[in-house]
Structure formats: structure tokens, C-alpha cells
Design an enzyme around this catalytic site. Structure first.
Site, PDB file in Angstrom:
ATOM      1  CD  GLU A  65      -1.916   4.431   3.527  1.00 47.31           C
ATOM      2  OE1 GLU A  65      -3.265   4.474   4.047  1.00 47.31           O
ATOM      3  OE2 GLU A  65      -1.511   3.228   2.686  1.00 47.31           O
ATOM      4  NE  ARG A 104      -9.737   1.663 -26.239  1.00 46.69           N
ATOM      5  CZ  ARG A 104      -9.823   0.966 -27.364  1.00 46.69           C
ATOM      6  NH1 ARG A 104      -8.644   0.460 -27.841  1.00 46.69           N
ATOM      7  NH2 ARG A 104     -10.525   1.221 -28.367  1.00 46.69           N
ATOM      8  CG  HIS A 160      -1.832  -0.974   0.917  1.00 47.37           C
ATOM      9  ND1 HIS A 160      -3.038  -1.311   2.158  1.00 47.37           N
ATOM     10  CD2 HIS A 160      -2.087  -2.007   0.298  1.00 47.37           C
ATOM     11  CE1 HIS A 160      -3.838  -2.439   2.023  1.00 47.37           C
ATOM     12  NE2 HIS A 160      -3.185  -2.845   0.661  1.00 47.37           N
ATOM     13  CB  ALA A 172     -16.397   9.177 -31.252  1.00 43.97           C
ATOM     14  CB  THR A 184     -23.730  -1.960 -26.016  1.00 44.36           C
ATOM     15  OG1 THR A 184     -23.845  -3.369 -26.808  1.00 44.36           O
ATOM     16  CG2 THR A 184     -23.081  -2.349 -24.832  1.00 44.36           C
ATOM     17  CD  GLU A 222     -13.488   2.327 -26.339  1.00 43.11           C
ATOM     18  OE1 GLU A 222     -13.546   2.076 -27.890  1.00 43.11           O
ATOM     19  OE2 GLU A 222     -12.543   2.610 -25.937  1.00 43.11           O
TER      20      GLU A 222
END
Length: 377
Positions: A59, A191, A57, A161, A317, A312
Site C-alpha cells: 500500500e 519451486r 508493504h 511425476a 514421504t 517432492e
């Protein structure tokens, strides 16, 4: 010791921790990508982000870098330090052991094993704790992890797009470049920080995409690929299947034909079994779960540790996820290109963004414009 009072420099150092946390977004397995900076006398003496794969991690790494300088210092952490013994010791214990005098936290961890316990451990040890510093920004940086913890599903981004005449492609034309190279580079970056990317079988067959990250140096950060394919129609010769052993691929098949909303029925059970066996032999994972109901599919993906999902394509969909109310962020690219006759109409335009979404910003990449929207609740 009670709740600490935010100090003038807290936002500056927490902003640095949040920026740091984004370095490994989408690359820390089921763990969140957390940023931590250790500050002493106004100087950063240690910094770290959750390691690739989720451990160690942030920390303990930042504390180790700070060494003795951590004693009496302030630790800025984007997520509440863990308090339970898992595969690594509790981060709260490490902060106590190194002798920090103050811990500043952006977001409290909703994980029931942690929530509030890390803060209590620190306060019981006499450490001053301040919470909620840049919390909104912190929550955005941790959106995938927080959504999986609180809603039992991945955080869903819908990317579209759209051409100047409102189209996202052309029937029978395969992949159609709507945006320019600068915008496409931004999509590659998106991505790279996402756990999984999803398309429907229509897009998978028509476009024969790879759905990988193609930016030099980031190829290894390609997301897991998912295809909604009720009847296992994905060709064995597709780029997706041919690369399944290099970049994981999940094909979501129907549990039973009666659950499907249209489409042709498979020839018979034996034919489906044969297709399933062939795909699995190529390295594809078959997930039997109704592909047309995101409210069923998303929890199944969450159980696999998927915290963020990029949808995408294609239009059907995208529409299903929107109609189910399961899109958290919309990235809408608008380009000057015109598709014309035979165009595939976009399921969403800038003029009909669903209610409940806030506009988060507009960005320009060459001739293309990106508008980003985020669900408010």
C-alpha cells in the site's frame, strides 16, 4: 460509513491486484505477498507488490507512486490493510493520510492483530470499504499465509511425476527423467514461488539432488531445502550438503530412536553426535523433530516462518503426508514414458485422488499432462 457496494469495474481491478501479488510469492519472508493498485477515474495511477523480504508493504509503495492522484481515488488491495504498528506504520493509516475515498479488499486478514481492525480504521475515517471482491481467487494467491495463520502450519503442495505404467522412478537408478523439458520448467517455477522444498532421506541419497531453482535469472529464488533424515545419514559429499552455505538446508533428525517407524538404529549416541557436528560444520541446520509425523513437523516449520512447502519425494514421504491429511494441493504430472521392471510405484494416481479434493484444471506441457487438485476445506 458502512459496507460499500461492489461496482462494475471492481473485479477487473482486483484481478490486476491479484496478478501483481503473485510477482513476489514465496519471496516476502513471513509477510504475505500483497498486491495493491490505486485507481482514479478508471485509470491505474499507482501499483505495487509487497517488497522482497516483506517490507515495505504494497500500500505505501502504491500510494507513493500515485502521489497527489491518490486523493479521492480507490485502492484495491488483495489483503486487508494492516492496522498495527510493527516494523512499519499501519497501512490503513497511510491510506487515510493520502486521502483515498474508497478501499476494495479481497480477503480479510485472519491475523488477530489485524482482523477487522484495518477495515474499522478506514470506515471510522469516512472511507467507503468493500470486501470480498474475488475472494476465492484472493485466497488462492494468499494460501500459504492464510494456512500458517489459521492452521499453524505451511500450505503443502505434493508434486508427483508419474509414468504411463504408474511409476515415479526406478530402484537403484538415481534420478529418472519422467517428464519432458517443458514440464520440468514448470516445476522450476513452482519451486521459485515456494518457501521450502522437502524430500526423504531415501530420495536424497538415491538421486543426490540439488533441489534448487535452475531457471536462468531465478536462481536466487531457490527455496529452503529440507531432508527427513532420522539418523543423519545424509553424506557430507552430497550436493545438498556441499551447497548448504549458498542455499539453506535443514535436516530433520529423530528426537529419539524409539519414535521411529522402522529403519536401522544408529550405532550409538556418540556416533549421532559426531554426524550432527559434521553436518553443522558444513552449514546444515539440524532440526530435532520426529520426521515421520507431519502433524508434528509442520508446526515446527511454521514457527520458522515457512508458509508454503513443496513435497517432492519420494513415495514413502508422499504417502505419509497424504495419510496424515496434510496435503492442500496436488500437482500430478502424467507422462507417456514407461519405466518397466524395477519401477517405484506412485503413491497416487489420477484414479485414486483422495476425497475432499476438487479438480482445479488440466494443463498440457509438450507430451505431458498436469492435473491440479486442491483441498476444498
Amino acid at each position: 460509513m458502512g459496507e460499500g457496494i461492489a461496482q462494475a469495474e471492481d473485479q477487473r481491478f482486483m484481478a490486476a491486484a491479484i496478478r501483481l501479488s503473485r510477482w513476489h510469492t514465496g519471496q516476502t519472508s513471513t509477510n504475505p505477498s500483497v498486491g495493491c493498485v490505486i485507481v482514479r477515474d478508471g485509470v491505474i495511477v499507482g501499483r505495487a507488490v509487497t517488497a522482497l523480504g516483506g517490507r515495505p508493504h504494497a500500500e505505501p509503495q502504491a500510494l507513493a507512486e500515485a502521489g497527489e492522484l491518490a486523493r479521492g481515488a480507490t485502492a484495491y488491495v488483495t489483503l486487508e490493510p494492516c492496522s498495527h504498528h510493527g516494523k512499519t506504520p499501519p497501512c490503513a493509516e497511510a491510506l487515510i493520510a493520502y486521502g483515498v475515498s474508497r478501499v476494495v479488499i479481497s480477503v480479510t486478514d485472519p491475523d488477530i492483530r489485524v482482523s477487522g481492525r484495518g477495515i474499522s480504521m478506514l470506515r471510522d475515517a469516512g472511507i467507503e470499504v468493500t470486501t470480498g471482491v474475488l475472494e476465492e481467487e484472493g485466497r488462492r494467491s494468499l494460501a500459504g499465509y492464510l494456512t500458517r495463520q489459521t492452521k499453524n502450519r505451511p500450505y503443502v503442495t505434493l508434486k508427483l511425476a508419474v509414468s504411463a505404467d504408474g511409476m515415479i522412478g526406478r530402484e537403484g537408478a538415481g534420478q529418472v527423467a519422467i517428464t519432458g523439458p517443458q514440464a520440468r520448467t514448470q516445476v522450476q517455477a513452482l519451486r521459485a514461488e515456494t518457501d521450502a522444498i522437502l524430500v526423504g532421506i531415501g530420495t536424497a541419497i538415491a538421486d543426490d539432488p540439488l533441489l534448487t531453482v535452475r531457471t536462468p535469472g531465478l536462481e536466487a529464488q531457490s527455496p529452503l531445502r529440507i531432508v527427513l533424515d532420522p539418523f543423519l545419514a545424509l553424506p557430507l559429499t552430497s550436493k545438498l550438503v556441499e551447497t548448504a552455505r549458498e542455499v539453506p538446508l535443514i535436516v530433520v533428525a529423530s528426537e529419539e530412536a524409539s519414535l521411529l517407524e522402522g529403519g536401522n538404529s544408529p550405532a550409538d549416541a556418540a556416533d549421532m553426535d559426531s554426524r550432527c557436528a559434521a553436518l553443522e560444520a558444513a552449514g546444515v541446520e539440524i532440526l530435532h523433530c520426529n520426521p515421520y509425523h507431519p502433524e508434528v513437523l509442520l508446526p515446527a516449520l511454521a514457527t520458522r516462518g515457512i508458509s508454503s512447502l513443496l513435497v517432492e519425494g519420494g513415495a514413502k514421504t508422499a504417502r505419509r503426508f497424504l495419510e496424515a491429511g496434510l496435503v492442500d494441493r496436488i500437482q500430478l504430472y502424467q507422462a507417456p514414458a514407461v519405466i518397466g521392471d524395477g519401477g517405484i510405484e506412485s503413491p497416487l494416481l489420477a484414479t485414486d485422488i483422495p476425497s475432499g479434493f476438487a479438480h482445479r484444471g488440466t494443463y498440457v506441457f509438450g507430451a505431458d499432462r498436469l492435473d491440479e487438485y486442491e483441498r476444498e476445506n
